[in-house]
Write an enzyme that holds these catalytic residues in place. Structure first.
Site, PDB file in Angstrom:
ATOM      1  N   LYS A   1       8.824  -0.113  -5.642  1.00 48.75           N
ATOM      2  CA  LYS A   1       7.678  -1.009  -5.764  1.00 48.75           C
ATOM      3  C   LYS A   1       6.639  -0.444  -6.733  1.00 48.75           C
ATOM      4  O   LYS A   1       6.029  -1.185  -7.511  1.00 48.75           O
ATOM      5  CB  LYS A   1       7.042  -1.259  -4.394  1.00 48.75           C
TER       6      LYS A   1
ATOM      7  N   ASP B   1       0.821  -1.213   0.000  1.00 54.26           N
ATOM      8  CA  ASP B   1       0.000   0.000   0.000  1.00 54.26           C
ATOM      9  C   ASP B   1       0.854   1.262   0.000  1.00 54.26           C
ATOM     10  O   ASP B   1       0.349   2.366  -0.266  1.00 54.26           O
ATOM     11  CB  ASP B   1      -0.964   0.007   1.190  1.00 54.26           C
ATOM     12  N   GLU B   2       2.141   1.135   0.267  1.00 55.53           N
ATOM     13  CA  GLU B   2       3.010   2.313   0.332  1.00 55.53           C
ATOM     14  C   GLU B   2       3.174   3.004  -1.018  1.00 55.53           C
ATOM     15  O   GLU B   2       3.584   4.163  -1.082  1.00 55.53           O
ATOM     16  CB  GLU B   2       4.372   1.945   0.928  1.00 55.53           C
TER      17      GLU B   2
ATOM     18  N   TYR C   1      12.093   2.864  -1.272  1.00 56.39           N
ATOM     19  CA  TYR C   1      11.436   1.558  -1.301  1.00 56.39           C
ATOM     20  C   TYR C   1      10.104   1.619  -2.037  1.00 56.39           C
ATOM     21  O   TYR C   1       9.863   0.855  -2.980  1.00 56.39           O
ATOM     22  CB  TYR C   1      11.218   1.032   0.127  1.00 56.39           C
TER      23      TYR C   1
END
Length: 360
Positions: free
Chosen positions: A171, A134-135, A167
Site C-alpha cells: 500500500k 494508516d498502516e 500488505y
C-alpha cells in the site's frame, strides 16, 4: 457526476457505493474483480438504481480498464480495489504486489490517458482519489513504553512511511506511485489514509466479525500475543461519508487522514463484543470464557492512532458513531444477517487463523 469506484463490492467499497446512491445524485460505476472478499450481495439494496452500474474487471487488465474509461467517461475515480488482510499477505505476498502495486500502476495509466483527452472544463473537474491505510506509517509508541505524563504521538499527514508487513509495504508503494503520477504528469490526485474499519458486510477474516461469528458458533476467540495491540477504530459508514467528501471537495495534491478517535486495545475490543453478546444473545456461560491467547503475528505493529484534525478543519468532517454505538450496531447486524454470513463462509475460508508463517 459519474464516479468510478474500484473494489466497490468489497467491505469499504460497498459502503461507499451505498452512500453515493442513497445520499447523492451522482452515478456510480462499480468495477470489481470479485475475489473472495468481493460480494455483490452487499449491494442488493441499491442494485436496481438507475444510477448504478457493475463491471466485473480486474484492475490489472489495461484493455478492460481502457474500455470502461471510454464507455463511461467518469469524472472521479475512487480507487479502493486492494488486497487488504495482513495475515494473508504474510502467507502469500505475491497477490498483494500484483494487485496493490501493479494494479494501481495500471489504473493510474488508464486514468492519465483518459484525463489527458478531456476538454479543459472536464479536466478541471477530474480527480483520482486513492484510498489507503494508516498502516503505511508503521508503528507508534505504546503507552506501556511511555512515561505516564508523556503525550502519545499520532499519525499525521506528514508522518514518514515505515511499513512493517507485505500488505502495508504494497500500500505504501501504491501511495508513492499516486504521488509520482501527480508530480510528473500533473494528474489531479488526492490520497486518504484511514484507521481500522469495522461495521456491516465485513468479510469475517478481520478481528471484529471473526470474533462475533466465532463467539456465536461456540468456538475459541484467539487473541494475538497479550492482546495489548492498539488500533483506532472507524465505523465504515462514517468512513464512506468522509471518502465521498474528499473525492468531491478535497484539494488535489493533498492527503487527508481519516480516523475514528477510538484507540482500543484488541483485548478491550473482544471483551466489549462479548459483553454485547451477553446482553442481547445470552447463553449459560459468558462469551469471554471462549477467549484464548495465541502466538503473536510475525512483525505485528503495536499501535496505530490517527490525528484527523486536518479533515475536520478543512472539510468539516468528523465521525458520527462512537465506538460503543458502532460496535453494537455491528453485532446486531451480524445477528440479523445470518444468510449473508453463510454465503461468504461457503467458500474456502472457514474462520481459521491465517498468517502464522510464510508458506513454502
Amino acid at each position: 457526476m459519474k464516479i468510478l469506484v474500484t473494489g466497490g463490492a468489497g467491505f469499504i467499497g460497498s459502503a461507499v457505493v451505498r452512500h453515493i446512491i442513497n445520499n447523492t445524485s451522482y452515478s456510480v460505476i462499480n468495477l470489481d474483480k470479485l475475489t473472495y472478499a468481493g460480494n455483490l450481495k452487499s449491494l442488493e439494496s441499491i442494485a436496481d438504481s438507475g444510477r448504478y452500474t457493475f463491471e466485473q474487471v480486474d484492475i490489472c487488465d489495461a484493455l478492460e480498464l481502457k474500455r470502461v474509461f471510454e464507455q463511461y467517461k467518469p469524472n472521479i475515480v475512487m480507487h479502493l480495489a486492494a488486497e487488504s488482510h495482513v495475515d494473508r499477505s504474510i502467507d502469500g505476498p505475491g497477490e498483494f504486489i500484483k494487485t496493490n502495486i501493479v494494479g494501481t500502476y495500471t489504473l493510474l495509466e488508464q486514468a492519465r490517458h483518459h484525463w489527458s483527452q478531456l476538454e479543459a472544463d472536464e479536466k478541471a473537474l477530474f480527480k483520482f482519489h486513492h484510498i489507503s491505510t494508516d498502516e503505511v506509517y508503521g508503528d507508534l509508541p505504546h503507552p506501556d513504553e511511555q512515561q505516564a505524563d508523556e503525550p502519545l504521538p499520532l499519525f499525521t499527514e506528514e508522518t514518514a512511511y515505515n511499513p512493517s508487513s507485505p500488505y502495508s509495504a504494497s500500500k505504501a508503494s501504491s501511495d508513492h506511485l499516486v504521488r509520482a503520477w501527480a508530480r510528473t504528469y500533473n494528474l489531479p490526485t488526492v490520497i486518504t489514509n484511514c484507521s481500522n474499519n469495522y461495521g456491516p458486510y465485513h468479510f469475517p477474516e478481520k478481528l471484529i466479525p471473526l470474533v462475533i461469528l466465532n463467539a456465536l458458533a461456540g468456538k475459541s476467540l484467539p487473541i494475538y500475543g497479550k492482546g495489548n495491540q492498539i488500533r483506532d477504530w472507524l465505523y465504515v459508514e462514517d468512513h464512506a461519508e468522509a471518502l465521498v467528501k474528499v473525492a468531491t471537495e478535497g484539494v488535489a495534491g493533498q492527503t487527508y487522514n481519516i480516523g475514528g478517535h477510538n484507540e482500543k486495545q484488541n483485548i478491550e475490543v473482544v471483551q466489549q463484543i462479548c459483553l454485547i453478546l451477553d446482553e442481547i444473545k445470552p447463553k449459560p456461560t459468558k462469551y469471554s470464557e471462549q477467549i484464548i491467547f495465541v502466538e503473536d503475528r510475525p512483525g505485528h505493529d503495536m499501535r496505530y492512532a490517527i490525528d484527523a484534525s486536518k479533515i475536520k478543519n478543512e472539510l468539516d468532517w468528523q465521525p458520527k458513531e462512537t465506538f460503543e454505538s458502532g460496535l453494537k450496531k455491528t453485532v446486531l447486524w451480524y445477528l440479523e444477517n445470518e444468510q449473508w454470513c453463510n454465503n461468504v463462509l461457503s467458500g474456502e475460508y472457514k474462520l481459521e487463523r491465517l498468517g502464522v508463517g510464510v508458506k513454502d
